[in-house]
Enzyme design. Structure first.
Site, PDB file in Angstrom:
ATOM      1  N   GLY A  56      -5.091  30.287  36.935  1.00  0.00           N
ATOM      2  CA  GLY A  56      -5.678  28.919  36.625  1.00  0.00           C
ATOM      3  C   GLY A  56      -6.658  28.774  35.516  1.00  0.00           C
ATOM      4  O   GLY A  56      -7.191  29.532  35.102  1.00  0.00           O
ATOM      5  N   CYS A  83      -5.162  36.942  37.711  1.00  0.00           N
ATOM      6  CA  CYS A  83      -5.893  36.336  36.884  1.00  0.00           C
ATOM      7  C   CYS A  83      -6.819  35.473  37.632  1.00  0.00           C
ATOM      8  O   CYS A  83      -7.747  36.018  38.532  1.00  0.00           O
ATOM      9  CB  CYS A  83      -5.198  35.486  35.847  1.00  0.00           C
ATOM     10  SG  CYS A  83      -6.389  34.992  34.387  1.00  0.00           S
ATOM     11  N   TYR A  84      -6.876  34.193  37.656  1.00  0.00           N
ATOM     12  CA  TYR A  84      -7.797  33.044  38.424  1.00  0.00           C
ATOM     13  C   TYR A  84      -7.612  33.676  39.898  1.00  0.00           C
ATOM     14  O   TYR A  84      -8.571  33.587  40.397  1.00  0.00           O
ATOM     15  CB  TYR A  84      -7.674  31.740  37.970  1.00  0.00           C
ATOM     16  CG  TYR A  84      -8.359  30.921  38.959  1.00  0.00           C
ATOM     17  CD1 TYR A  84      -9.694  30.745  38.712  1.00  0.00           C
ATOM     18  CD2 TYR A  84      -8.054  30.306  40.058  1.00  0.00           C
ATOM     19  CE1 TYR A  84     -10.725  29.931  39.433  1.00  0.00           C
ATOM     20  CE2 TYR A  84      -8.731  29.585  41.174  1.00  0.00           C
ATOM     21  CZ  TYR A  84      -9.969  29.342  40.674  1.00  0.00           C
ATOM     22  OH  TYR A  84     -10.692  28.627  41.341  1.00  0.00           O
ATOM     23  N   HIS A 173      -1.790  39.515  33.586  1.00  0.00           N
ATOM     24  CA  HIS A 173      -0.454  38.826  33.860  1.00  0.00           C
ATOM     25  C   HIS A 173       0.855  39.588  33.894  1.00  0.00           C
ATOM     26  O   HIS A 173       1.645  39.776  32.617  1.00  0.00           O
ATOM     27  CB  HIS A 173      -0.170  37.599  32.945  1.00  0.00           C
ATOM     28  CG  HIS A 173      -1.355  36.335  33.135  1.00  0.00           C
ATOM     29  ND1 HIS A 173      -1.113  35.582  33.955  1.00  0.00           N
ATOM     30  CD2 HIS A 173      -2.376  36.189  32.440  1.00  0.00           C
ATOM     31  CE1 HIS A 173      -2.047  34.598  34.039  1.00  0.00           C
ATOM     32  NE2 HIS A 173      -2.923  35.175  32.847  1.00  0.00           N
ATOM     33  N   GLU A 175       3.567  39.082  34.972  1.00  0.00           N
ATOM     34  CA  GLU A 175       4.766  38.164  34.881  1.00  0.00           C
ATOM     35  C   GLU A 175       5.320  37.984  33.427  1.00  0.00           C
ATOM     36  O   GLU A 175       6.335  37.651  33.158  1.00  0.00           O
ATOM     37  CB  GLU A 175       4.690  36.778  35.727  1.00  0.00           C
ATOM     38  CG  GLU A 175       3.676  35.764  34.963  1.00  0.00           C
ATOM     39  CD  GLU A 175       1.995  36.037  35.245  1.00  0.00           C
ATOM     40  OE1 GLU A 175       1.952  37.245  35.615  1.00  0.00           O
ATOM     41  OE2 GLU A 175       1.464  35.231  35.176  1.00  0.00           O
ATOM     42  N   GLY A 229      26.170  17.046  31.673  1.00  0.00           N
ATOM     43  CA  GLY A 229      25.083  18.251  31.491  1.00  0.00           C
ATOM     44  C   GLY A 229      25.330  19.295  32.519  1.00  0.00           C
ATOM     45  O   GLY A 229      26.323  19.068  33.442  1.00  0.00           O
ATOM     46  N   ASP A 231      23.291  20.478  34.876  1.00  0.00           N
ATOM     47  CA  ASP A 231      22.949  20.384  36.596  1.00  0.00           C
ATOM     48  C   ASP A 231      23.923  19.688  36.980  1.00  0.00           C
ATOM     49  O   ASP A 231      24.381  19.821  38.183  1.00  0.00           O
ATOM     50  CB  ASP A 231      21.633  19.719  36.465  1.00  0.00           C
ATOM     51  CG  ASP A 231      20.367  20.415  35.668  1.00  0.00           C
ATOM     52  OD1 ASP A 231      20.942  21.599  35.377  1.00  0.00           O
ATOM     53  OD2 ASP A 231      19.384  19.722  35.540  1.00  0.00           O
ATOM     54  N   LYS A 371      16.790  26.669  36.312  1.00  0.00           N
ATOM     55  CA  LYS A 371      17.720  26.449  35.406  1.00  0.00           C
ATOM     56  C   LYS A 371      18.871  27.682  35.257  1.00  0.00           C
ATOM     57  O   LYS A 371      19.972  27.509  35.090  1.00  0.00           O
ATOM     58  CB  LYS A 371      17.285  26.084  34.005  1.00  0.00           C
ATOM     59  CG  LYS A 371      18.202  25.377  33.120  1.00  0.00           C
ATOM     60  CD  LYS A 371      18.443  23.974  33.206  1.00  0.00           C
ATOM     61  CE  LYS A 371      19.359  23.295  32.437  1.00  0.00           C
ATOM     62  NZ  LYS A 371      19.443  21.791  32.778  1.00  0.00           N
TER      63      LYS A 371
END
Ligand code: XMP
Length: 515
Positions: A56, A83-84, A173, A175, A229, A231, A371
């Site tokens: 954050g 992190c935060y 991090h 990730e 599209g 989705d 996505k």
């Protein structure tokens, strides 16, 4: 899906929160992002296998900084603070977080880090490696019961753990791809601490969703607005697998799609899928509404209003009972922990249903997917590669790529030029390297010479960008010989074009689209 393993990502407003969730899912563990304002009762009811506190932007000492009830540490559910989130864990449990008085304790970017690899997070990994840091405050003393499990030259606590209480924290991090073995660390938390089995797979998602859709829809009808599209196409394919001809897809072709695109969408869905496919061809209506309108925002508004009028008129008269489906995906509906956390992000894919249509309910079969997961489902359901990997295409279509007033002739010129660009980019293999590319018709006439005659004709601009998220973008460095071929072909093959230019503007200061 019943009994699915769930990990909660508790969102404290960091920039990588969706990335954390994606990484967890890549480890075949289902996870959901919840804002830090969520009631602990909801967390208990969900009974997650683990919780990850995100980063954050704040310091734990800021008055407005997000905190969470300390009760969460007593639930016996494994927690990983990032992190935060790590600082908050330390602070809440009696450790010391030292505010950055100067910049000497800040770390940004790739940082050499040493790990204690007898800790479960780092077991089997090298003792030293690069981690991605982004912090000012730092933990100077861990809470009682914790040990320090990683450090850097300036950060005394780059990681900490209390295996007894299943509490872990990392200042960096994991990730982010720049952290060596970051994914392995997350995986170890999920599998070795949370004891997840990793059962979140696309095949099981498809089977479970199809079964659930069948049960919910029963023998009723379901109608979906199909745009072509990614989705809405994947939602259509999934619903078709579940209920076949009970599904009606309404495809409003406003005549502002790329060349042959409407036919391709119709062909795909009528040939490959069992459904009732309704195509409404209405270019004339749109062009009539757009006559004489040059202002970009007015054009957008007119196209949007006309689209929904035609769409709902069709549905109201024919398919106004049963269910309404839409291709909302997970990022469209995440409640963000940023800023005023009570606010929920605008659901740009969720449309407002007119009050005079009363459906049985709304179905969003992709609402839990990111996505890339949507694409995976699309591929597994047999949608063509071209549809599944489609570039973004603005809702108002070529209406915002014909600059100024839109006419049938200008749309034709743009479609022809754009098709040549796509063809050449596909042939040389460059298409896959671009995030987005297209032709624009600026509506500018310039002088040229063709044969022995002077011409005064349209200018076509080529736009191509590379980007991760479309918030910023670089203009693509397409080799000159490819640009040369595209230019030659457009001028030779598209009547009324005598000049082609290449847009070399990045975003910012430009936008991707010209309008
Ligand atoms: P800009 O032009 O804002 O575009 O840099 C960023 C991305 O968004 C797409 N875009 C739109 N998509 N309706 C949409 O659905 C719109 O009105 C619209 N305008 C831009 C654009 O194609 C790019 O991918």
């Amino acid at each position: 899906m019943e009994n699915k393993e769930l990990v909660i990502v508790l969102d404290f407003g960091g920039q990588y929160n969706q990335l954390i969730a994606r990484r967890v899912r890549e480890c075949n563990v289902y996870c959901e992002i919840l804002p830090y304002t969520v009631d602990i009762g909801r967390i208990k009811a969900l009974s997650p296998k683990g919780i990850i506190f995100t980063g954050g932007p704040n310091s734990v000492y800021d008055e407005s900084s997000p905190h969470y009830t300390e009760e969460i540490f007593k639930l016996g559910i494994p927690i990983l603070g990032i992190c935060y989130g790590c600082q908050l864990m330390a602070y809440s449990l009696g450790g010391v977080v030292t505010p950055a008085a100067d910049n000497s304790s800040s770390e940004y970017g790739k940082t050499q880090t040493s790990y204690n690899n007898s800790d479960v997070l780092f077991g089997g990994l090298p003792e030293n490696g690069i981690s991605w840091m982004s912090h000012r405050d730092y933990i100077s003393r861990v809470p009682d019961g914790f040990t320090v499990t990683a450090k850097t030259s300036v950060c005394p606590v780059a990681a900490m753990s209390c295996p007894e209480k299943k509490l872990y924290g990392v200042q960096f991090h994991p990730e982010v791809n720049h952290t060596d073995n970051g994914k392995a660390m997350l995986k170890s938390f999920l599998y070795n601490v949370c004891e997840c089995k990793g059962e979140w797979k696309m095949e099981s998602f498809i089977d479970a969703t199809v079964a659930q859709l069948r049960e919910q829809i029963g023998d009723k009808g379901v109608v979906l607005g199909l745009s072509g599209g990614v989705d809405s196409s994947v939602a259509a394919a999934l619903l078709s697998k579940a209920v076949g001809s009970q599904l009606t897809c309404v495809f409003v072709d406003q005549g502002l799609m790329r060349k042959d695109e409407g036919d391709f969408v119709e062909e795909t869905f009528t040939r490959l899928f069992d459904m009732n496919f309704v195509r409404i061809n209405c270019q004339d209506e749109f062009l009539a509404k757009l006559r004489g309108v040059a202002d970009p925002e007015s054009k957008r508004k007119i196209i949007g209003t006309e689209f929904y009028k035609i769409f709902w008129d069709k549905i109201r008269d024919n398919y106004g009972t049963g269910y309404f489906a839409q291709g909302t995906i997970y990022p469209d509906r995440i409640e963000s922990g940023k800023g005023d956390a009570a606010k929920i992000k605008t659901h740009h894919n969720q449309v407002a249903i007119p009050e005079d249509i009363s459906f049985e309910g709304v179905i969003e079969p992709l609402k839990d997917l990111f996505k890339d997961e949507v694409r995976e489902v699309g591929e597994k359901l047999g949608l063509p590669h071209e549809l599944v990997w489609r570039q973004p295409f603005p809702g108002p279509g070529l209406g915002v790529r014909v600059i100024g007033e839109v006419t049938a002739e200008k749309v034709r010129i743009l479609q022809e030029a754009d098709a040549i660009l796509r063809d050449e980019m596909d042939k040389c293999g460059y298409a896959e390297q671009m995030s987005q590319f297209f032709a624009v018709l600026p509506g500018v006439k310039t002088v040229g010479v063709m044969g022995d005659a002077r011409t005064y004709d349209e200018l076509v601009a080529i736009r191509a960008v590379t980007t991760d998220d479309f918030m910023t973008a670089d203009w693509a460095k397409i080799p000159y010989d490819i640009l040369g071929r595209v230019s030659n072909r457009i001028i030779n093959e598209v009547s009324h074009v005598n000049r082609v230019v290449y847009d070399i503007t990045s975003k910012p200061p430009g936008t991707v689209e010209w309008e």
